[in-house]
Design an enzyme around this catalytic site. Structure first.
Site, PDB file in Angstrom:
ATOM      1  CE1 TYR A 155     -67.401  -0.886 -68.113  1.00 57.22           C
ATOM      2  CE2 TYR A 155     -67.445  -0.226 -65.804  1.00 57.22           C
ATOM      3  CZ  TYR A 155     -68.096  -0.700 -66.927  1.00 57.22           C
ATOM      4  OH  TYR A 155     -69.437  -0.989 -66.871  1.00 57.22           O
ATOM      5  CE  LYS A 159     -69.805   1.738 -68.965  1.00 59.29           C
ATOM      6  NZ  LYS A 159     -70.780   1.653 -70.085  1.00 59.29           N
TER       7      LYS A 159
END
Length: 254
Positions: A155, A159
């Protein structure tokens, strides 16, 4: 916000609930027609109904943002049924948290496909309409996890990638009147953060209390906080703001 001479059409991905739903409703309140996209079209309909009840125009569209053909078909449907889109909010996302040594290749690929591949495919499909109109707004959802977060190698990497993607879009598309910006929220109360608390076996109230103690403004974020920032980036008046990452976390981040 300055009202455009014609109604603009926005696409918001991952908009059936949480941040995406809040963004979709805010853009509709700003006067835009809004396509509410999510994996399950039926799940989008309550958001569409709420927008229509308050006098707005909206369309529910089911799409897997990581599927190239499905994305193209979805964007073409929005253009035909709601209007050619010139605002895109790439919000769709999933979590597959785990420590690195426990993380599977499937967990890594799933997160990369939805966040990064999805943002790429959606933006590539929508930019055609933006460049033709010589006006466009791309708003990508990053996260404070881009700065690094235990148990989120996939993640965090996705991002962080979103931020580099955003800055490159700003450089490439600026001459067509298109801006690209990213919003990196901190702790926002959503179904996703509640699921995180459940996964680690902590009551959500306790989970929230611990996190809020570290937030200077002393409260958790809400989807409406993110929606307000999206509203600015998508506005007519934000045309000289591009390639920026706004950390929306109740305090400074870097």
């Amino acid at each position: 916000m300055t009202t455009p001479t014609t109604t603009r059409t926005a696409i918001v991905t991952g908009a059936a609930r949480g941040i995406g739903a809040g963004v979709a409703k805010r853009l509709a309140a700003d006067g835009l027609a809004v396509a509410v996209l999510d994996l399950d079209e039926t799940a989008c309909k309550s958001v569409v109904t709420e927008i229509e009840t308050t006098g707005g125009r909206a369309l529910a569209v089911g799409v897997d943002v990581a599927d190239e053909e499905a994305v193209q078909a979805a964007v073409e449907r929005v253009a035909a049924e709601l209007g050619e889109p010139t605002v895109l909010v790439n919000n769709a996302g999933i979590l597959r948290d785990n420590l690195l040594f426990k993380m599977t290749t499937t967990d890594w690929d799933a997160v990369m496909n939805v966040h990064l591949r999805g943002a790429f495919l959606m933006t590539r499909a929508v930019q055609t309409y933006m460049t033709k109109a010589n006006w466009g707004r791309v708003v990508n959802l990053s996260s404070t996890s881009a700065l690094g977060n235990r148990g989120q190698a996939n993640y965090a990497a996705a991002k962080a990638g979103i931020q580099g993607f955003t800055k490159t879009l700003a450089i490439e598309l600026g001459k067509y009147g298109v801006t690209a910006n990213a919003i990196a929220p901190g702790f926002i109360e959503t179904e996703m953060t509640k699921a995180t608390a459940e996964r680690i076996g902590v009551p959500f109230d306790d989970f929230r209390t611990v996190l809020v103690k570290e937030i200077p403004v002393g409260r958790a974020g809400q989807p409406a906080d993110v929606a307000h920032a999206v509203s600015f980036f998508a506005s007519e008046g934000a045309g000289f703001v591009s390639g920026q990452v706004l950390y929306l976390a109740g305090g400074p981040k870097s």
